[in-house]
Design a protein around this motif. Structure first.
Motif, PDB file in Angstrom:
ATOM      1  N   GLN A  20       0.820  -8.501  15.958  1.00  0.00           N
ATOM      2  CA  GLN A  20       1.186  -9.900  16.409  1.00  0.00           C
ATOM      3  C   GLN A  20      -0.318 -10.584  16.448  1.00  0.00           C
ATOM      4  O   GLN A  20      -0.307 -11.719  16.202  1.00  0.00           O
ATOM      5  N   LEU A  21      -1.195  -9.857  16.966  1.00  0.00           N
ATOM      6  CA  LEU A  21      -2.614 -10.235  17.198  1.00  0.00           C
ATOM      7  C   LEU A  21      -3.096 -10.673  15.800  1.00  0.00           C
ATOM      8  O   LEU A  21      -3.949 -11.824  15.658  1.00  0.00           O
ATOM      9  N   ARG A  22      -2.842  -9.790  14.930  1.00  0.00           N
ATOM     10  CA  ARG A  22      -3.523 -10.184  13.626  1.00  0.00           C
ATOM     11  C   ARG A  22      -2.882 -11.376  13.172  1.00  0.00           C
ATOM     12  O   ARG A  22      -3.432 -11.974  12.363  1.00  0.00           O
ATOM     13  N   GLU A  23      -1.506 -11.555  13.084  1.00  0.00           N
ATOM     14  CA  GLU A  23      -0.726 -12.484  12.477  1.00  0.00           C
ATOM     15  C   GLU A  23      -1.240 -13.728  12.966  1.00  0.00           C
ATOM     16  O   GLU A  23      -1.470 -14.830  12.400  1.00  0.00           O
ATOM     17  N   CYS A  24      -1.326 -13.733  14.527  1.00  0.00           N
ATOM     18  CA  CYS A  24      -1.818 -14.983  15.139  1.00  0.00           C
ATOM     19  C   CYS A  24      -2.849 -15.620  14.526  1.00  0.00           C
ATOM     20  O   CYS A  24      -3.228 -16.678  14.359  1.00  0.00           O
ATOM     21  N   LEU A  25      -4.145 -14.685  14.603  1.00  0.00           N
ATOM     22  CA  LEU A  25      -5.375 -15.109  14.046  1.00  0.00           C
ATOM     23  C   LEU A  25      -5.359 -15.445  12.650  1.00  0.00           C
ATOM     24  O   LEU A  25      -5.891 -16.554  12.156  1.00  0.00           O
ATOM     25  N   VAL A  31     -11.364 -20.078  12.938  1.00  0.00           N
ATOM     26  CA  VAL A  31     -11.281 -20.087  14.444  1.00  0.00           C
ATOM     27  C   VAL A  31     -12.846 -20.182  14.857  1.00  0.00           C
ATOM     28  O   VAL A  31     -13.457 -19.529  14.382  1.00  0.00           O
ATOM     29  N   VAL A  32     -12.876 -20.622  16.181  1.00  0.00           N
ATOM     30  CA  VAL A  32     -14.330 -20.562  16.800  1.00  0.00           C
ATOM     31  C   VAL A  32     -13.978 -19.612  18.036  1.00  0.00           C
ATOM     32  O   VAL A  32     -12.884 -20.004  18.792  1.00  0.00           O
ATOM     33  N   VAL A  33     -14.338 -18.615  18.299  1.00  0.00           N
ATOM     34  CA  VAL A  33     -13.922 -17.730  19.350  1.00  0.00           C
ATOM     35  C   VAL A  33     -15.138 -18.134  20.558  1.00  0.00           C
ATOM     36  O   VAL A  33     -16.477 -17.836  20.411  1.00  0.00           O
ATOM     37  N   ILE A  47     -10.715  -9.002  15.408  1.00  0.00           N
ATOM     38  CA  ILE A  47      -9.691  -9.291  14.716  1.00  0.00           C
ATOM     39  C   ILE A  47      -9.847 -10.441  13.997  1.00  0.00           C
ATOM     40  O   ILE A  47      -9.291 -10.666  12.891  1.00  0.00           O
ATOM     41  N   ALA A  48     -10.463 -11.584  14.545  1.00  0.00           N
ATOM     42  CA  ALA A  48     -10.810 -12.477  13.794  1.00  0.00           C
ATOM     43  C   ALA A  48     -11.488 -12.538  12.656  1.00  0.00           C
ATOM     44  O   ALA A  48     -11.168 -13.052  11.446  1.00  0.00           O
ATOM     45  N   VAL A  49     -12.732 -11.750  12.692  1.00  0.00           N
ATOM     46  CA  VAL A  49     -13.669 -11.396  11.352  1.00  0.00           C
ATOM     47  C   VAL A  49     -12.811 -10.604  10.492  1.00  0.00           C
ATOM     48  O   VAL A  49     -12.930 -10.784   9.250  1.00  0.00           O
ATOM     49  N   GLU A  50     -11.946  -9.614  11.007  1.00  0.00           N
ATOM     50  CA  GLU A  50     -11.023  -8.719  10.245  1.00  0.00           C
ATOM     51  C   GLU A  50     -10.205  -9.401   9.432  1.00  0.00           C
ATOM     52  O   GLU A  50      -9.926  -9.251   8.024  1.00  0.00           O
ATOM     53  N   GLN A  51      -9.307 -10.640   9.908  1.00  0.00           N
ATOM     54  CA  GLN A  51      -8.365 -11.372   9.277  1.00  0.00           C
ATOM     55  C   GLN A  51      -9.053 -12.760   8.685  1.00  0.00           C
ATOM     56  O   GLN A  51      -8.400 -13.118   7.223  1.00  0.00           O
ATOM     57  N   LEU A  52     -10.097 -13.350   8.878  1.00  0.00           N
ATOM     58  CA  LEU A  52     -10.699 -14.526   8.318  1.00  0.00           C
ATOM     59  C   LEU A  52     -12.070 -14.495   7.779  1.00  0.00           C
ATOM     60  O   LEU A  52     -12.482 -15.503   7.221  1.00  0.00           O
ATOM     61  N   GLY A  53     -12.667 -13.406   8.092  1.00  0.00           N
ATOM     62  CA  GLY A  53     -14.053 -13.322   7.220  1.00  0.00           C
ATOM     63  C   GLY A  53     -14.950 -14.577   7.853  1.00  0.00           C
ATOM     64  O   GLY A  53     -15.135 -14.577   9.053  1.00  0.00           O
ATOM     65  N   SER A 155      -4.997 -18.926  23.428  1.00  0.00           N
ATOM     66  CA  SER A 155      -5.380 -17.416  23.869  1.00  0.00           C
ATOM     67  C   SER A 155      -4.533 -16.302  23.164  1.00  0.00           C
ATOM     68  O   SER A 155      -3.382 -16.032  23.553  1.00  0.00           O
ATOM     69  N   PRO A 156      -5.045 -15.790  22.008  1.00  0.00           N
ATOM     70  CA  PRO A 156      -4.246 -15.079  21.053  1.00  0.00           C
ATOM     71  C   PRO A 156      -3.808 -13.674  21.875  1.00  0.00           C
ATOM     72  O   PRO A 156      -2.619 -13.149  21.381  1.00  0.00           O
ATOM     73  N   LEU A 157      -4.462 -13.224  22.736  1.00  0.00           N
ATOM     74  CA  LEU A 157      -4.137 -12.061  23.577  1.00  0.00           C
ATOM     75  C   LEU A 157      -2.691 -12.379  24.415  1.00  0.00           C
ATOM     76  O   LEU A 157      -1.826 -11.589  24.431  1.00  0.00           O
ATOM     77  N   VAL A 158      -2.747 -13.499  24.874  1.00  0.00           N
ATOM     78  CA  VAL A 158      -1.705 -13.834  25.826  1.00  0.00           C
ATOM     79  C   VAL A 158      -0.432 -14.075  24.752  1.00  0.00           C
ATOM     80  O   VAL A 158       0.595 -13.692  25.054  1.00  0.00           O
ATOM     81  N   ASP A 159      -0.787 -14.682  23.729  1.00  0.00           N
ATOM     82  CA  ASP A 159       0.403 -15.132  22.739  1.00  0.00           C
ATOM     83  C   ASP A 159       0.824 -13.810  22.181  1.00  0.00           C
ATOM     84  O   ASP A 159       2.014 -13.809  21.735  1.00  0.00           O
ATOM     85  N   SER A 160       0.092 -12.666  22.286  1.00  0.00           N
ATOM     86  CA  SER A 160       0.609 -11.441  21.762  1.00  0.00           C
ATOM     87  C   SER A 160       0.804 -10.375  22.730  1.00  0.00           C
ATOM     88  O   SER A 160       1.434  -9.429  22.619  1.00  0.00           O
ATOM     89  N   GLY A 161       0.956 -10.836  24.016  1.00  0.00           N
ATOM     90  CA  GLY A 161       1.565 -10.319  25.146  1.00  0.00           C
ATOM     91  C   GLY A 161       0.593  -8.992  25.677  1.00  0.00           C
ATOM     92  O   GLY A 161       1.175  -8.073  26.187  1.00  0.00           O
ATOM     93  N   ILE A 162      -0.640  -9.231  25.456  1.00  0.00           N
ATOM     94  CA  ILE A 162      -1.587  -8.011  25.617  1.00  0.00           C
ATOM     95  C   ILE A 162      -2.359  -8.468  26.734  1.00  0.00           C
ATOM     96  O   ILE A 162      -3.037  -9.316  27.137  1.00  0.00           O
TER      97      ILE A 162
END
Length: 280
Positions: A20-25, A31-33, A47-53, A155-162
């Motif tokens: 879910q975190l990967r999909e969210c990002l 994104v700007v973290v 995970i942001a750089v993993e998914q979005l480079g 907040s991707p962690l909240v969105d993913s229930g983490i």
């Protein structure tokens, strides 16, 4: 981008949360973290750089409230992750709602940070600002979260229930070497509400904590109450501290920094202890 390989097996719930975190990002596109170098924002950055480079940028707000060693660690961690990293100077000490240190101080701090982020070119080009707030953060006195929401921060962690435990479990499984890094709230949290925050006071606390860190105590807080320093370390470490720290050297160093008295909190380190004063 290739996904970070797992160094250990995850239980089904953690696997789902990571997906879910990967999909969210990934869905955000760019994104700007808001990146402090703490375990939470570092997982989001990973995970942001993993998914979005290169469509992911980590930004660290720099002010006297950020301990120098944490600034160095944030730089190193960003380099290790391979994420683009930028530092922006924030000037929250010039904001009365921050410097006067009311209970809502964090709201002023986050509002100042996100005003700075709003002027970054990536944000103007449509990048979404995200932070490292996790599910467990929602249950404490966190006025900064409300300020972030007002500025449209996700907040991707909240969105993913983490929550906090899951952040560390996922960080360890993904091989992030700082997965067990102690939580390090900003230095302004060392001052009781109502006591003004100054650059000099922040620098004094930073220097005092650096001395204790050099002694090998990785979880420390030096609470500043006027010119009195109150040291907090985990309760389990108190006996060792009393046996091995050179008391005379400690007192002399703290007095050279400008403290007139030094104490040890026998309860031990408790996160959010200063918020007890808000309970009526």
């Amino acid at each position: 981008m290739a996904e970070l390989p797992l160094q250990e097996e995850l239980d089904p719930r953690l696997q789902t949360q990571l997906a879910q975190l990967r999909e969210c990002l990934h869905q955000l596109g760019a994104v700007v973290v808001a990146y402090s170098g703490g375990v939470d924002s570092s997982l989001v950055a990973a995970i942001a750089v993993e998914q979005l480079g290169d469509a992911a940028l980590a930004v660290t707000g720099v002010s006297p409230a950020l301990a120098p060693h944490l600034r160095r660690e944030a730089r190193w961690q960003a380099q290790w992750l391979g994420i683009r990293h930028q530092e922006v100077a924030t000037r929250e000490l010039h904001v009365a709602d921050y410097a006067n240190n009311p209970p809502e101080r964090c709201r002023a701090c986050k509002a100042t940070l996100h005003r700075h982020l709003a002027h970054l070119e990536p944000v103007a080009s449509g990048a979404q600002v995200v932070d490292g707030v996790n599910q467990d953060d929602l249950g404490d006195h966190r006025p900064g979260i409300a300020a972030a929401r007002q500025h449209g921060v996700r907040s991707p962690l909240v969105d993913s229930g983490i929550g906090k435990l899951q952040v560390r479990q996922l960080s360890r499984a993904l091989g992030l070497p700082w997965w067990d890094k102690p939580a390090q709230p900003c230095l302004s949290s060392r001052f009781p509400y109502g006591e003004p925050i100054t650059a000099k006071g922040l620098e004094r606390v930073a220097a005092a904590e650096a001395w204790l860190l050099a002694c090998g105590y990785q979880q420390v807080r030096v609470r500043s109450q006027g010119t009195t320093a109150r040291i907090e370390i985990p309760a389990a470490a108190i006996a060792d501290f009393l046996s091995h720290v050179d008391r005379c050297q400690l007192v002399a160093h703290f007095r050279n920094l400008g403290f007139t008295a030094v104490g040890l909190d026998l309860e031990g380190l408790v996160s959010g202890k200063l918020n007890r004063s808000l309970v009526t």
